[in-house]
Design a protein around this motif. Structure first.
Motif, mmCIF file in Angstrom:
data_model
loop_
_atom_site.group_PDB
_atom_site.id
_atom_site.type_symbol
_atom_site.label_atom_id
_atom_site.label_comp_id
_atom_site.label_asym_id
_atom_site.label_seq_id
_atom_site.Cartn_x
_atom_site.Cartn_y
_atom_site.Cartn_z
ATOM 1 N N LYS A 168 4.557 -16.536 -7.337
ATOM 2 C CA LYS A 168 3.134 -17.187 -7.072
ATOM 3 C C LYS A 168 2.554 -16.821 -7.918
ATOM 4 N N PRO A 169 1.445 -17.822 -8.368
ATOM 5 C CA PRO A 169 -0.230 -17.453 -8.614
ATOM 6 C C PRO A 169 -0.681 -17.702 -7.761
ATOM 7 N N ALA A 170 -1.836 -17.630 -7.811
ATOM 8 C CA ALA A 170 -3.117 -17.893 -7.214
ATOM 9 C C ALA A 170 -3.138 -18.490 -6.531
ATOM 10 N N ASP A 171 -3.238 -19.268 -7.754
ATOM 11 C CA ASP A 171 -4.022 -21.076 -7.159
ATOM 12 C C ASP A 171 -3.173 -21.604 -6.130
ATOM 13 N N GLU A 172 -1.650 -21.336 -5.238
ATOM 14 C CA GLU A 172 -0.634 -21.561 -4.344
ATOM 15 C C GLU A 172 -1.873 -20.936 -2.950
ATOM 16 N N PHE A 173 -3.012 -20.144 -3.779
ATOM 17 C CA PHE A 173 -3.411 -19.430 -1.754
ATOM 18 C C PHE A 173 -4.616 -19.534 -2.027
ATOM 19 N N ALA A 174 -4.784 -20.757 -3.332
ATOM 20 C CA ALA A 174 -6.603 -21.141 -2.833
ATOM 21 C C ALA A 174 -6.529 -23.051 -1.684
ATOM 22 N N LEU A 175 -8.358 -22.086 -1.286
ATOM 23 C CA LEU A 175 -8.248 -23.894 -0.423
ATOM 24 C C LEU A 175 -8.538 -24.487 -0.879
ATOM 25 N N PRO A 176 -8.526 -25.987 -0.941
ATOM 26 C CA PRO A 176 -9.241 -27.244 -1.539
ATOM 27 C C PRO A 176 -10.047 -27.193 -2.170
#
Length: 443
Positions: A394-402
């Motif tokens: 999982k890249p960090a993008d998937e944990f970033a808010l909109p």
């Protein structure tokens, strides 16, 4: 005004993606009050006609069109790939225990399995949950404070539905958050705002700043073991956050689902029992198949939360309630939890040996690693490179808010169902990839 806005969007006069004027600017142009424009924008957002974002403005969403699918919560196996995305509980013998208890329940007829469940038939489970949590972790807990749910995600939704009110409620959370937080906010049509973190979790000064700027009814957080960063919020920092919550009449929902251990740091509910929720499940410590979670409500809110649960799914399936009650009372759940903790610590040590030459954040009680990228790699690019080798992370993008920014990192979960030689080989492949960044990356 809302009728004109609907007509302009649905007839195509305002095209999808078009940015609408700020409230005050449009009010001046039309000669009406800013409140009238704000109400029209709010109604349009509720109908799905427009989308709003903090600091971005209001944009045409294109009418009654379903939003694009977000990152799924469930990671289905893909043939030919090793899944290092999902966090799963290892089988340390609990499946055999569960099957044995099910056989015993079939013979003993503890409760009838025809009529609806109710607060009497799940009372024993709620008492068992209070004992499972312990006397110190979340403050003094009575059975009436405990509300059962279908896992931690469902219990979080239940708590949010109890707390949130108004047409555009605001949820605050960490600047990086488990994707389920985004799913919950979207389903509840709530605005989700991130709060900056440091090495000890959410910064109290940033929390206060966000509250003054945007307001907020609830702060949803995972302070004991934060996914994806593995960060832990110490007691002193929690006390500072609790003080801010009291000042701004903010409720706190603590999601403890990833915690495998028996931590000594008190939960927010022990620090401010009048406004804090403690939520967890057995999915990471005993069995994800049971879909058993729970919410310990703030003092005096248990009945309201139970009403929300009944309105949503009426009650937990009685066979599952009886099964989990037996697991908790017999000590089998605690025995399994301790074995899971030991097994995951062994997996973590193996992974750190393979990736320890890189910038890795890890804990022996965390079933995942937070791997920061060396120069030349981006998290998303590295995830694609791993997938080309049959490894899914999982890249960090998937944990970033909109509206948030993603750091240059990836989360690597240690799937206990992958044979150990294959897992070691995958981690070695990842280490080799990190040593050779792509030449085309702009650094």
């Amino acid at each position: 005004m809302i009728q004109s806005l609907r007509a302009a969007i649905r007839t195509g006069v305002l095209e999808r993606g078009a940015k609408l004027p700020p409230v005050r600017e449009l009010a001046w142009d039309l000669g009406i009050t800013p409140g009238t424009v704000a109400r029209a924008y709010k109604m349009a957002a509720e109908e799905g006609l427009v989308e709003t974002g903090v600091g971005r403005g209001t944009f045409v969403a294109g009418g009654l069109v379903s939003p694009a699918a977000d990152i799924p919560l469930m990671n289905l196996p893909q043939p030919g790939h090793l899944d290092l995305r999902a966090v799963r509980v290892p089988d340390v013998g609990q499946e055999a225990q569960i099957r044995q208890i099910l056989q015993e329940l079939a013979r003993t007829n503890v409760h009838g399995y025809v009529d609806y469940p109710n607060i009497e038939t799940d009372h024993g489970a709620r008492v068992a949950v209070a004992h499972w949590i312990g006397p110190d972790r979340a403050g003094r807990i009575a059975a009436e404070d405990v509300v059962l749910g279908l896992g931690a995600q469902n219990s979080v939704m239940m708590a949010l539905q109890t707390v949130l009110h108004g047409t555009t409620p605001v949820i605050l959370t960490e600047s990086l958050a488990y994707p389920g937080v985004r799913h919950a906010a979207r389903l509840l049509r709530a605005q989700l705002i991130g709060v900056d973190m440091d090495a000890h979790g959410v910064r109290p000064d940033r929390l206060e700043e966000v509250l003054r700027r945007h307001g907020g009814q609830v702060f949803l957080t995972s302070p004991e073991l934060h996914s994806p960063t593995t960060l832990h919020t110490p007691a002193a920092r929690k006390a500072e956050v609790a003080a801010v919550a009291r000042q701004f009449e903010l409720q706190i929902i603590e999601d403890d689902c990833h915690c495998l251990t028996r931590p000594e740091t008190p939960a927010y509910r022990a620090l401010c029992p009048e406004r804090a929720w403690f939520i967890s499940s057995l999915s990471k410590t005993v069995s994800a198949a049971l879909r058993f979670g729970y919410a310990v409500a703030p003092k005096g809110q248990g009945a309201q939360a139970r009403q929300v649960a009944q309105s949503s799914f009426y009650g937990m399936p009685q066979p599952i309630v009886d099964l989990v009650t037996s697991l908790l009372r017999s000590g089998a759940a605690e025995e399994t939890r301790a074995k899971v903790e030991t097994e995951m610590a062994r997996k973590v040590r193996m992974a750190v040996n393979a990736l320890g030459g890189w910038d890795v954040q890890w804990r022996e009680d965390a079933p995942f690693l937070w791997l920061k990228m060396p120069q030349g790699w981006r998290g998303s690019t590295f995830a694609r490179a791993c997938e080309s080798k049959g490894i899914r992370i999982k890249p960090a993008d998937e944990f970033a808010l909109p509206d948030g920014q993603a750091p240059n990192a990836v989360r690597v979960s240690l799937n206990p169902y992958i044979p150990e030689p294959e897992l070691e080989a995958a981690l070695s492949t990842m280490s080799a990839l990190l040593a050779v960044p792509p030449l085309a990356v702009d650094i």
